[in-house]
Design an enzyme around this catalytic site. Structure first.
Site, PDB file in Angstrom:
ATOM      1  N   SER A 179      -2.990 -49.290  -2.609  1.00 35.31           N
ATOM      2  CA  SER A 179      -3.648 -48.713  -1.433  1.00 35.31           C
ATOM      3  C   SER A 179      -3.228 -49.434  -0.162  1.00 35.31           C
ATOM      4  O   SER A 179      -2.982 -50.633  -0.170  1.00 35.31           O
ATOM      5  CB  SER A 179      -5.167 -48.782  -1.565  1.00 35.31           C
ATOM      6  OG  SER A 179      -5.748 -48.279  -0.376  1.00 35.31           O
TER       7      SER A 179
ATOM      8  N   LYS B 180      -8.428 -47.330  -8.708  1.00 35.24           N
ATOM      9  CA  LYS B 180      -7.830 -46.797  -7.468  1.00 35.24           C
ATOM     10  C   LYS B 180      -8.449 -45.431  -7.130  1.00 35.24           C
ATOM     11  O   LYS B 180      -8.703 -45.111  -5.969  1.00 35.24           O
ATOM     12  CB  LYS B 180      -6.305 -46.674  -7.628  1.00 35.24           C
ATOM     13  CG  LYS B 180      -5.595 -45.914  -6.506  1.00 35.24           C
ATOM     14  CD  LYS B 180      -5.708 -46.644  -5.194  1.00 35.24           C
ATOM     15  CE  LYS B 180      -4.963 -46.121  -3.986  1.00 35.24           C
ATOM     16  NZ  LYS B 180      -4.419 -44.844  -3.836  1.00 35.24           N
TER      17      LYS B 180
ATOM     18  N   HIS C  28     -11.753 -46.063  -5.682  1.00 33.66           N
ATOM     19  CA  HIS C  28     -11.507 -46.577  -4.316  1.00 33.66           C
ATOM     20  C   HIS C  28     -11.342 -45.392  -3.363  1.00 33.66           C
ATOM     21  O   HIS C  28     -11.940 -45.343  -2.291  1.00 33.66           O
ATOM     22  CB  HIS C  28     -10.240 -47.445  -4.310  1.00 33.66           C
ATOM     23  CG  HIS C  28      -9.671 -47.684  -2.944  1.00 33.66           C
ATOM     24  ND1 HIS C  28      -8.947 -46.724  -2.264  1.00 33.66           N
ATOM     25  CD2 HIS C  28      -9.741 -48.749  -2.109  1.00 33.66           C
ATOM     26  CE1 HIS C  28      -8.598 -47.192  -1.072  1.00 33.66           C
ATOM     27  NE2 HIS C  28      -9.064 -48.421  -0.963  1.00 33.66           N
ATOM     28  N   ASN C  29     -10.532 -44.424  -3.767  1.00 35.98           N
ATOM     29  CA  ASN C  29     -10.289 -43.276  -2.895  1.00 35.98           C
ATOM     30  C   ASN C  29     -11.552 -42.433  -2.719  1.00 35.98           C
ATOM     31  O   ASN C  29     -11.799 -41.908  -1.636  1.00 35.98           O
ATOM     32  CB  ASN C  29      -9.162 -42.404  -3.457  1.00 35.98           C
ATOM     33  CG  ASN C  29      -7.801 -43.040  -3.232  1.00 35.98           C
ATOM     34  OD1 ASN C  29      -7.699 -44.252  -3.083  1.00 35.98           O
ATOM     35  ND2 ASN C  29      -6.761 -42.245  -3.206  1.00 35.98           N
TER      36      ASN C  29
ATOM     37  N   GLU D 243     -13.546 -44.140  -0.264  1.00 34.92           N
ATOM     38  CA  GLU D 243     -12.874 -43.912   1.040  1.00 34.92           C
ATOM     39  C   GLU D 243     -13.293 -42.544   1.615  1.00 34.92           C
ATOM     40  O   GLU D 243     -13.605 -42.431   2.798  1.00 34.92           O
ATOM     41  CB  GLU D 243     -11.364 -43.973   0.782  1.00 34.92           C
ATOM     42  CG  GLU D 243     -10.475 -43.651   1.945  1.00 34.92           C
ATOM     43  CD  GLU D 243      -9.000 -43.583   1.475  1.00 34.92           C
ATOM     44  OE1 GLU D 243      -8.529 -44.502   0.778  1.00 34.92           O
ATOM     45  OE2 GLU D 243      -8.335 -42.584   1.797  1.00 34.92           O
TER      46      GLU D 243
HETATM   47  P1  NDP Z   1       6.417 -38.670  -2.765  1.00 32.41           P
HETATM   48  O1  NDP Z   1       5.140 -38.508  -3.484  1.00 32.41           O
HETATM   49  O2  NDP Z   1       6.716 -37.762  -1.625  1.00 32.41           O
HETATM   50  O3  NDP Z   1       7.599 -38.564  -3.833  1.00 32.41           O
HETATM   51  C1  NDP Z   1       8.946 -38.599  -3.431  1.00 32.41           C
HETATM   52  C2  NDP Z   1       9.764 -39.453  -4.388  1.00 32.41           C
HETATM   53  O4  NDP Z   1       9.642 -38.950  -5.714  1.00 32.41           O
HETATM   54  C3  NDP Z   1      11.243 -39.397  -4.045  1.00 32.41           C
HETATM   55  O5  NDP Z   1      11.820 -40.646  -4.331  1.00 32.41           O
HETATM   56  C4  NDP Z   1      11.739 -38.329  -4.984  1.00 32.41           C
HETATM   57  O6  NDP Z   1      13.126 -38.395  -5.229  1.00 32.41           O
HETATM   58  C5  NDP Z   1      10.956 -38.667  -6.226  1.00 32.41           C
HETATM   59  N1  NDP Z   1      10.880 -37.566  -7.184  1.00 32.41           N
HETATM   60  C6  NDP Z   1      10.215 -36.405  -7.055  1.00 32.41           C
HETATM   61  N2  NDP Z   1      10.353 -35.666  -8.165  1.00 32.41           N
HETATM   62  C7  NDP Z   1      11.132 -36.375  -9.015  1.00 32.41           C
HETATM   63  C8  NDP Z   1      11.625 -36.161 -10.319  1.00 32.41           C
HETATM   64  N3  NDP Z   1      11.327 -35.042 -10.992  1.00 32.41           N
HETATM   65  N4  NDP Z   1      12.383 -37.123 -10.889  1.00 32.41           N
HETATM   66  C9  NDP Z   1      12.687 -38.251 -10.225  1.00 32.41           C
HETATM   67  N5  NDP Z   1      12.244 -38.518  -8.992  1.00 32.41           N
HETATM   68  C10 NDP Z   1      11.472 -37.596  -8.380  1.00 32.41           C
HETATM   69  O7  NDP Z   1       6.620 -40.184  -2.268  1.00 32.41           O
HETATM   70  P2  NDP Z   1       5.583 -41.193  -1.592  1.00 32.41           P
HETATM   71  O8  NDP Z   1       6.396 -42.392  -1.298  1.00 32.41           O
HETATM   72  O9  NDP Z   1       4.820 -40.566  -0.499  1.00 32.41           O
HETATM   73  O10 NDP Z   1       4.534 -41.503  -2.748  1.00 32.41           O
HETATM   74  C11 NDP Z   1       4.917 -42.060  -3.992  1.00 32.41           C
HETATM   75  C12 NDP Z   1       3.659 -42.202  -4.839  1.00 32.41           C
HETATM   76  O11 NDP Z   1       2.752 -43.070  -4.169  1.00 32.41           O
HETATM   77  C13 NDP Z   1       2.888 -40.900  -5.059  1.00 32.41           C
HETATM   78  O12 NDP Z   1       2.293 -40.936  -6.318  1.00 32.41           O
HETATM   79  C14 NDP Z   1       1.823 -40.924  -3.998  1.00 32.41           C
HETATM   80  O13 NDP Z   1       0.704 -40.149  -4.338  1.00 32.41           O
HETATM   81  C15 NDP Z   1       1.498 -42.420  -3.984  1.00 32.41           C
HETATM   82  N6  NDP Z   1       0.909 -42.918  -2.754  1.00 32.41           N
HETATM   83  C16 NDP Z   1       1.352 -42.472  -1.548  1.00 32.41           C
HETATM   84  C17 NDP Z   1       0.784 -42.968  -0.376  1.00 32.41           C
HETATM   85  C18 NDP Z   1       1.284 -42.519   0.950  1.00 32.41           C
HETATM   86  O14 NDP Z   1       0.690 -42.944   1.960  1.00 32.41           O
HETATM   87  N7  NDP Z   1       2.343 -41.729   1.013  1.00 32.41           N
HETATM   88  C19 NDP Z   1      -0.301 -43.971  -0.415  1.00 32.41           C
HETATM   89  C20 NDP Z   1      -0.620 -44.442  -1.731  1.00 32.41           C
HETATM   90  C21 NDP Z   1      -0.044 -43.912  -2.842  1.00 32.41           C
HETATM   91  P3  NDP Z   1      14.152 -37.568  -4.316  1.00 32.41           P
HETATM   92  O15 NDP Z   1      14.438 -38.439  -3.116  1.00 32.41           O
HETATM   93  O16 NDP Z   1      15.338 -37.380  -5.176  1.00 32.41           O
HETATM   94  O17 NDP Z   1      13.507 -36.272  -3.945  1.00 32.41           O
END
Ligand code: NDP
Length: 472
Positions: free
Chosen positions: A132, A186, A189-190, A193
């Site tokens: 988080s 987590k 936590h959300n 939140e």
């Molecule tokens: P995203 O959830 O937008 O995911 C994008 C990433 O996932 C890219 O690296 C993408 O690769 C990869 N991806 C998607 N599909 C596949 C697949 N089938 N196989 C392999 N790789 C894949 O990224 P975030 O950074 O926003 O979030 C990552 C995680 O963290 C999520 O679970 C999210 O819920 C969690 N999270 C996010 C927060 C935020 O503020 N954004 C806060 C806390 C947790 P490619 O580049 O090839 O598309």
């Protein structure tokens, strides 16, 4: 060949910031991403920040795994859901006994439990870690809630505790329990939140509509409150959001933003988990419901045409009442959230340490606050009792529930929706009421379904001689 201390797959917002954080703490990290272009972008970013020497970019998955020293710790930070399962399957042929996958996305804890159970017999460790703090937290110090294979946790412990936020020098990362424990915590936590944000929004509504305050005046109040018992990240950012001006129009930005809130599911998961375990979490449920109502803008516009705008005038509350009401509402909401965690701990045999959880939420995460330090201290003293009967919080509730009552009453009279604050008050009143009204419910249940009832001194599973209502 240089080997990495740890590996990371998924270089979107969260993964790239986490990887830079790891590199900055002096660890060598191998990185991989499905689309190789993202790896190049990341390397450029790492160079700009003087961290390229700590990064081993590998577009080929087999080479990536080989680049990580054994026993391997491989973080996956990809989109939650099916992509996580796909990633596990792709990784499996390359992993060896004792290696571990550390999944740091927002996964449903039952999915984490399933993945943990699937990998255990294969000799592969699985850690589900809730992270988080958003992008900023990932880069400079998030709160990290870890669950899963304890043995493999120790392999990654140094790195994860080093990159987490610190509160008074203590890391906001901890191992909490087996299987899905980390992701469960987590999720709650959300949920908490959601409750915090909704209660703040409700108080803003009273200020705006009931006290006629402009956004800047509201911002000043939140800034002031942030110096008192409500001191927290969410109160702080609320002040900034309310003070922001939209440059093209010169108007307060908050007045231009549409009143439709989105949600990604963790609030709903919290509410479902609470309901499934029979733990009341009305503040979280209220917050989830409020977001759903907010998203139905067209229906609300139509309904306002039918019923008319709220007609009541000024709200009969002071700013001090609002501050106290928010504090009391928040205590109830946290009492509920921690009660859900305590119950899940019992049901799953996780032995979740409530004091440690409060501690690792004190910095790095979205709900970080001064209040959590008090809570950690309270839970450290004894058992996992409901916060409403923990002495320090009893004192706070005694001091503040009157204001919560006054604000909720003003909301009812003044036609302000206070879904979350009123839910918190009703929970408090139900929880502290020795004689409730479920005697009538039991009578009704026995009447139509012969479900039985209990009378003290006469036993359980008794039945009434009810009149027939057939034909009525
Ligand atoms: P995203 O959830 O937008 O995911 C994008 C990433 O996932 C890219 O690296 C993408 O690769 C990869 N991806 C998607 N599909 C596949 C697949 N089938 N196989 C392999 N790789 C894949 O990224 P975030 O950074 O926003 O979030 C990552 C995680 O963290 C999520 O679970 C999210 O819920 C969690 N999270 C996010 C927060 C935020 O503020 N954004 C806060 C806390 C947790 P490619 O580049 O090839 O598309």
């Amino acid at each position: 060949m240089t080997t990495a201390d740890i590996g990371l797959i998924g270089l979107a917002v969260m993964g790239s910031n986490l990887a830079l954080n790891i590199a900055e703490k002096g660890y060598t990290i191998a990185v991989n991403n499905r689309s190789p272009a993202r790896i190049d972008e990341f390397v450029t970013m790492a160079k700009e920040q003087g961290l390229a020497g700590k990064v081993i970019p590998k577009a080929d998955l087999a080479e990536f795994v080989q680049a990580v020293s054994r026993p391997r710790s491989i973080i996956i930070m990809v989109k939650a859901g099916a992509p996580v399962d796909a990633m596990i399957e792709q990784l499996l042929p390359h992993l060896e006994q004792g290696d571990a996958i550390i999944e740091c996305g927002n996964s449903l804890f039952t999915d984490t439990q399933r993945r943990f159970d699937y990998l255990k017999p294969k000799g592969i460790g699985y850690l589900g870690a809730g992270v988080s703090g958003g992008e900023e937290g990932a880069r400079h110090g998030p709160s990290i809630m870890v669950g899963g294979s304890k043995e493999q946790w120790h392999n990654a412990e140094d790195v994860l505790t080093a990159i987490a936020a610190k509160f008074n020098g203590e890391s906001c990362c901890a191992y909490l329990g087996e299987g899905g424990a980390g992701h469960f915590v987590k999720t709650i936590h959300n949920g908490i939140e959601y409750g915090d944000m909704q209660m703040i929004a409700e108080v803003y509504g009273v200020m705006r509509d009931g006290l006629g305050m402009a956004p800047q005046a509201c911002a000043d109040v939140f800034k002031e409150w942030n110096r008192g018992p409500l001191n927290s990240y969410l109160i702080e950012i609320t002040g900034h959001v309310l003070a922001a001006i939209d440059e093209p129009t010169g108007k307060p930005l908050v007045e231009l933003i549409l009143d439709k809130a989105g949600q990604k599911g963790t609030g709903v998961w919290s509410a479902i988990a609470a309901q499934q375990m029979g733990v009341p979490a009305t503040a979280i449920e209220g917050a989830v419901a409020a977001r759903s109502i907010s998203s139905r803008k067209d229906e609300r516009i139509a309904a306002e045409k039918i019923y008319g705008k709220r007609s009541a005038g000024k709200a009969d509350v002071t700013l001090a009442d609002l501050e106290q009401a928010l504090l009391a509402g928040k205590i109830v909401s946290y009492a509920q959230g921690f009660a859900v965690i305590a119950k899940a701990s019992d049901e799953n045999g996780w032995k979740l340490p409530l004091s440690t959880i409060a501690k690792i939420w004190r910095a790095g995460c979205i709900i970080r606050s001064r209040f959590l330090d008090q809570m950690a201290a309270a839970y450290a003293k004894g058992d996992n009792a409901n916060l409403l009967i923990v002495p320090d919080f009893v004192t706070l509730m005694k001091e503040n529930h009157g204001a919560l009552r006054k604000v909720v009453a003003a909301g009812a009279v003044g036609e302000f929706p206070l879904i979350c604050l009123s839910a918190a008050l009703s929970y408090f009143d139900s929880y502290r009421q020795a004689q409730g009204t479920a005697n009538l419910i039991q009578g009704q249940r026995d009447f139509f379904g012969a479900h039985g009832f209990e009378i003290e001194g006469r036993g359980k599973d008794l039945h009434g001689e009810w009149p027939s209502t057939l034909g009525n």
